[in-house]
Design a protein around this motif. Structure first.
Motif, short mmCIF file in Angstrom:
data_model
loop_
_atom_site.label_atom_id
_atom_site.label_comp_id
_atom_site.label_asym_id
_atom_site.label_seq_id
_atom_site.Cartn_x
_atom_site.Cartn_y
_atom_site.Cartn_z
N LEU A 231 0.85 -1.19 0.00
CA LEU A 231 0.00 0.00 0.00
C LEU A 231 0.88 1.24 0.00
O LEU A 231 2.04 1.21 0.43
CB LEU A 231 -0.92 0.02 1.23
CG LEU A 231 -1.90 -1.15 1.38
CD1 LEU A 231 -2.65 -1.03 2.70
CD2 LEU A 231 -2.88 -1.22 0.22
N GLN A 232 0.30 2.33 -0.46
CA GLN A 232 1.02 3.60 -0.45
C GLN A 232 0.06 4.71 -0.03
O GLN A 232 -1.16 4.60 -0.24
CB GLN A 232 1.57 3.91 -1.84
CG GLN A 232 0.52 4.08 -2.92
CD GLN A 232 1.10 4.27 -4.31
OE1 GLN A 232 2.31 4.22 -4.49
NE2 GLN A 232 0.24 4.51 -5.29
N GLY A 243 -3.76 3.40 -0.60
CA GLY A 243 -4.27 2.64 -1.73
C GLY A 243 -3.22 1.64 -2.18
O GLY A 243 -2.04 1.74 -1.82
N PHE A 244 -3.63 0.65 -2.97
CA PHE A 244 -2.67 -0.33 -3.46
C PHE A 244 -1.60 0.36 -4.31
O PHE A 244 -1.91 1.21 -5.15
CB PHE A 244 -3.36 -1.41 -4.27
CG PHE A 244 -4.06 -2.44 -3.43
CD1 PHE A 244 -3.33 -3.44 -2.79
CD2 PHE A 244 -5.43 -2.40 -3.26
CE1 PHE A 244 -3.96 -4.38 -2.00
CE2 PHE A 244 -6.07 -3.35 -2.48
CZ PHE A 244 -5.34 -4.34 -1.84
N ALA A 245 -0.36 -0.05 -4.11
CA ALA A 245 0.74 0.53 -4.87
C ALA A 245 0.69 0.11 -6.33
O ALA A 245 1.15 0.84 -7.21
CB ALA A 245 2.07 0.12 -4.25
N ASP A 246 0.14 -1.07 -6.62
CA ASP A 246 0.04 -1.57 -7.99
C ASP A 246 -1.01 -2.67 -8.04
O ASP A 246 -1.54 -3.10 -7.00
CB ASP A 246 1.39 -2.06 -8.51
CG ASP A 246 2.03 -3.13 -7.63
OD1 ASP A 246 1.36 -3.63 -6.69
OD2 ASP A 246 3.19 -3.48 -7.86
N ASP A 247 -1.32 -3.14 -9.24
CA ASP A 247 -2.33 -4.19 -9.39
C ASP A 247 -1.87 -5.52 -8.81
O ASP A 247 -2.71 -6.37 -8.45
CB ASP A 247 -2.69 -4.38 -10.87
CG ASP A 247 -3.59 -3.27 -11.40
OD1 ASP A 247 -4.12 -2.50 -10.58
OD2 ASP A 247 -3.76 -3.19 -12.63
N TYR A 279 8.10 -9.31 -3.32
CA TYR A 279 7.78 -8.37 -4.40
C TYR A 279 7.68 -6.92 -3.95
O TYR A 279 7.42 -6.04 -4.77
CB TYR A 279 6.49 -8.79 -5.09
CG TYR A 279 6.54 -10.21 -5.62
CD1 TYR A 279 7.62 -10.64 -6.39
CD2 TYR A 279 5.53 -11.12 -5.33
CE1 TYR A 279 7.68 -11.96 -6.86
CE2 TYR A 279 5.58 -12.42 -5.80
CZ TYR A 279 6.65 -12.83 -6.56
OH TYR A 279 6.71 -14.12 -7.03
N TYR A 280 7.88 -6.66 -2.64
CA TYR A 280 7.87 -5.29 -2.13
C TYR A 280 9.09 -5.10 -1.22
O TYR A 280 9.62 -6.07 -0.67
CB TYR A 280 6.57 -5.00 -1.38
CG TYR A 280 5.36 -5.08 -2.29
CD1 TYR A 280 4.93 -3.98 -3.02
CD2 TYR A 280 4.68 -6.29 -2.45
CE1 TYR A 280 3.84 -4.06 -3.88
CE2 TYR A 280 3.59 -6.38 -3.31
CZ TYR A 280 3.19 -5.27 -4.02
OH TYR A 280 2.12 -5.37 -4.89
N GLN A 281 9.50 -3.87 -1.09
CA GLN A 281 10.72 -3.60 -0.32
C GLN A 281 10.54 -3.86 1.17
O GLN A 281 11.49 -4.26 1.84
CB GLN A 281 11.15 -2.14 -0.54
CG GLN A 281 11.56 -1.81 -1.97
CD GLN A 281 11.90 -0.34 -2.15
OE1 GLN A 281 12.35 0.32 -1.20
NE2 GLN A 281 11.69 0.18 -3.35
N THR A 282 9.33 -3.64 1.67
CA THR A 282 9.07 -3.84 3.10
C THR A 282 7.70 -4.50 3.28
O THR A 282 6.91 -4.58 2.34
CB THR A 282 9.05 -2.49 3.86
OG1 THR A 282 7.85 -1.75 3.49
CG2 THR A 282 10.28 -1.65 3.54
N GLY A 283 7.43 -4.91 4.51
CA GLY A 283 6.11 -5.46 4.87
C GLY A 283 5.22 -4.43 5.53
O GLY A 283 4.25 -4.80 6.20
N GLN A 284 5.53 -3.14 5.33
CA GLN A 284 4.71 -2.09 5.92
C GLN A 284 3.25 -2.23 5.49
O GLN A 284 2.97 -2.56 4.34
CB GLN A 284 5.24 -0.71 5.52
CG GLN A 284 4.50 0.44 6.20
CD GLN A 284 5.00 1.80 5.72
OE1 GLN A 284 5.67 1.89 4.70
NE2 GLN A 284 4.67 2.85 6.44
N TRP A 285 2.33 -2.00 6.40
CA TRP A 285 0.88 -2.04 6.20
C TRP A 285 0.31 -3.45 6.13
O TRP A 285 -0.91 -3.61 6.15
CB TRP A 285 0.43 -1.28 4.94
CG TRP A 285 0.86 0.13 4.81
CD1 TRP A 285 1.62 0.67 3.80
CD2 TRP A 285 0.55 1.22 5.69
NE1 TRP A 285 1.80 2.01 4.00
CE2 TRP A 285 1.15 2.39 5.15
CE3 TRP A 285 -0.17 1.33 6.86
CZ2 TRP A 285 1.05 3.63 5.75
CZ3 TRP A 285 -0.28 2.57 7.47
CH2 TRP A 285 0.33 3.70 6.92
N LEU A 286 1.14 -4.47 6.06
CA LEU A 286 0.61 -5.83 5.93
C LEU A 286 -0.21 -6.26 7.15
O LEU A 286 -1.29 -6.83 6.99
CB LEU A 286 1.74 -6.82 5.65
CG LEU A 286 1.30 -8.26 5.37
CD1 LEU A 286 0.32 -8.32 4.21
CD2 LEU A 286 2.50 -9.15 5.10
#
Length: 302
Positions: A231-232, A243-247, A279-286
């Motif tokens: 998310l971003q 919102g989602f960073a990508d699809d 697939y993402y740099q961090t697990g932030q928001w997970l």
């Protein structure tokens, strides 16, 4: 063929042929009548009311409401008014005969942006029994769907297929959301009950997982740099404004929902966590994302 095998074969054939037609594999449920209510009374036509015989002692008495997508529909059973439905426009109905019981389903579109189709259910459990209202489905996005395509049998029980739309707008606009009307949901239809019962459809949810994973592969094939997180920030810094960073992120959640509906909870969260890590740099928001999904699913059956 050995004697034991022949006896087993004959017993299977006998059992199959003794089943009612609707219970045999590949045959449709027992819809005996379909009705189109598109030519409806409405304010702009000047038609004040319309009566439709739905068969089996039930009729619909339809009258226009104050707006374009508003109608009143009185349900008449055995010559008496049993209920009045007020709301959107009623688009069609089906009648089903199962043994001594009769079912009616009435399709309604509520109008409004990005909303809502409902299906109302009535039953007469047996001859001489009064007609009763079983309830309605939760709304799905868009116009009502062809009723003849929505009934099916599983384990000898009658089901109605609808769509779960609770994840529309889930960290995305309606136009960008990949979770509109997703996943499918199955209502068990019994003589005195209508309820969500997805447990016999695990195989269908797991089959859909394969299709979603193919979409995930396509997203990865054309992907560039890893976003910071799934998310971003969109409108602010807190979780509710993300919102989602990508699809790809939406597809990962889509797959997790399918596992959850298949009652594979551990796999749902393990695969989500593992792929966010890849697939993402961090697990932030997970953690917040997982908690929100659990809370939304706890609001109503699935």
């Amino acid at each position: 063929m050995k004697k034991g095998g022949l006896l087993l074969y004959l017993s299977v054939i006998t059992m199959c042929c003794s089943l009612p037609a609707w219970a045999r594999p590949g045959l449709p449920p027992p819809i005996v009548a379909l009705g189109d209510l598109e030519k409806r009374p409405a304010v702009e036509t000047g038609v004040q009311s319309m009566a439709v015989d739905a068969g089996g002692g039930v009729s619909w008495q339809m009258a226009p409401g104050p707006g374009l997508f508003q109608q009143n529909l009185a349900v008449m059973a055995d010559g008496r008014q049993m209920q009045v439905l007020e709301g959107g426009v009623f688009t069609g109905y089906a009648r089903l005969q199962e043994g001594a019981g009769i079912y009616w389903v009435l399709a309604e579109y509520s109008g409004g942006a990005h909303c809502c189709a409902h299906y109302h259910f009535f039953s007469r459990p047996a001859a001489g029994r009064p007609v009763q209202y079983l309830g309605r489905t939760a709304g799905h996005n868009g116009w009502t769907r062809p009723l003849q395509e929505l009934f099916l049998y599983r384990e000898g029980r009658l089901y109605f297929k609808s769509l779960d739309n609770r994840f529309d707008y889930f960290h995305a606009s309606h136009a960008d959301c990949l979770l509109v009307n997703y996943p499918p949901v199955y209502y068990l239809l019994a003589p005195t009950e209508l309820k969500i019962d997805n447990l016999f459809f695990k195989d269908r949810y797991l089959e859909e997982v394969g299709r979603v994973e193919a979409d995930i592969g396509k997203q990865l094939a054309g992907r560039g740099a890893k976003p910071p997180a799934i998310l971003q920030p969109m409108y602010g810094k807190d979780y509710g404004a993300t919102g989602f960073a990508d699809d790809l992120g939406q597809l990962l959640v889509k797959r997790s929902l399918l596992f959850l509906y298949a009652r594979e909870d551990q796999k749902a969260w393990q695969t989500l966590e593992a792929d966010v890590g890849k697939y993402y740099q961090t697990g932030q928001w997970l953690p917040e994302l997982r908690r929100e999904i659990q809370e939304m699913l706890a609001e109503s059956p699935y």
